[in-house]
Design a protein around this motif. Structure first.
Motif, PDB file in Angstrom:
ATOM      1  N   LEU A  64       0.828  -1.209   0.000  1.00 33.86           N
ATOM      2  CA  LEU A  64       0.000   0.000   0.000  1.00 33.86           C
ATOM      3  C   LEU A  64       0.863   1.260   0.000  1.00 33.86           C
ATOM      4  N   LEU A  65       1.959   1.236   0.734  1.00 31.70           N
ATOM      5  CA  LEU A  65       2.866   2.380   0.737  1.00 31.70           C
ATOM      6  C   LEU A  65       3.540   2.554  -0.626  1.00 31.70           C
ATOM      7  N   ALA A  66       3.872   1.446  -1.279  1.00 38.29           N
ATOM      8  CA  ALA A  66       4.462   1.525  -2.620  1.00 38.29           C
ATOM      9  C   ALA A  66       3.450   2.080  -3.616  1.00 38.29           C
ATOM     10  N   GLU A  79      -6.544   8.776  -1.522  1.00 39.15           N
ATOM     11  CA  GLU A  79      -7.357   9.051  -0.336  1.00 39.15           C
ATOM     12  C   GLU A  79      -7.947   7.740   0.180  1.00 39.15           C
ATOM     13  N   VAL A  80      -7.683   7.412   1.434  1.00 36.18           N
ATOM     14  CA  VAL A  80      -8.288   6.232   2.055  1.00 36.18           C
ATOM     15  C   VAL A  80      -9.670   6.652   2.545  1.00 36.18           C
ATOM     16  N   ARG A  95       2.799   2.717  13.033  1.00 34.91           N
ATOM     17  CA  ARG A  95       2.917   4.186  13.000  1.00 34.91           C
ATOM     18  C   ARG A  95       2.966   4.719  11.572  1.00 34.91           C
ATOM     19  N   LEU A  96       2.077   4.182  10.748  1.00 38.21           N
ATOM     20  CA  LEU A  96       2.013   4.585   9.343  1.00 38.21           C
ATOM     21  C   LEU A  96       0.816   5.471   9.041  1.00 38.21           C
ATOM     22  N   GLN A  97       0.048   5.832  10.075  1.00 40.50           N
ATOM     23  CA  GLN A  97      -1.166   6.603   9.818  1.00 40.50           C
ATOM     24  C   GLN A  97      -0.874   7.974   9.219  1.00 40.50           C
ATOM     25  N   SER A  98       0.314   8.518   9.445  1.00 45.73           N
ATOM     26  CA  SER A  98       0.627   9.812   8.826  1.00 45.73           C
ATOM     27  C   SER A  98       1.001   9.642   7.360  1.00 45.73           C
ATOM     28  N   LEU A  99       1.537   8.483   7.009  1.00 45.87           N
ATOM     29  CA  LEU A  99       1.882   8.213   5.600  1.00 45.87           C
ATOM     30  C   LEU A  99       0.686   7.727   4.806  1.00 45.87           C
TER      31      LEU A  99
END
Length: 108
Positions: A64-66, A79-80, A95-99
């Motif tokens: 998902l980050l990629a 946008e999620v 701790r990926l909620q900001s990304l």
């Protein structure tokens, strides 16, 4: 089992991830997401629906980050719009909620 639901007629285009997105499904999910992106006319905005994603592990989060990074390089916003509890908890734990920001949970 992983399923990608994509309706290119919807604007902004929405990608709904259903089932599991773990190390066992990442390859299939990667291929499905690439196919959706290649055939897209979405322009500058995509919506990602994780509301039916029952299981997510670190390999799925990495995918998902990629996806987000790929879209950002194309100057496209991701946008999620919906997140089930399991993916939200993992993204918070990593701790990926900001990304990869998720919408707030509904208060009962």
């Amino acid at each position: 089992m992983f399923e990608l639901i994509h309706d290119p007629r919807q604007q902004p285009e929405r990608l709904a991830l259903v089932g599991s997105l773990t190390i066992y499904e990442v390859r299939q999910a990667h291929e499905a997401l690439l196919a959706a992106l290649i055939g897209s006319t979405a322009g500058g905005h995509w919506q990602l629906d994780l509301g039916q994603l029952e299981e997510l592990d670190s390999a799925g989060a990495q995918l998902l980050l990629a996806l987000q990074r790929q879209l950002r390089q194309q100057q496209t916003r991701l946008e999620v719009v919906s997140t089930a509890d399991a993916p939200r908890e993992l993204l918070e734990m990593l701790r990926l909620q900001s990304l990869l920001p998720t919408p707030p949970t509904a208060q009962a």
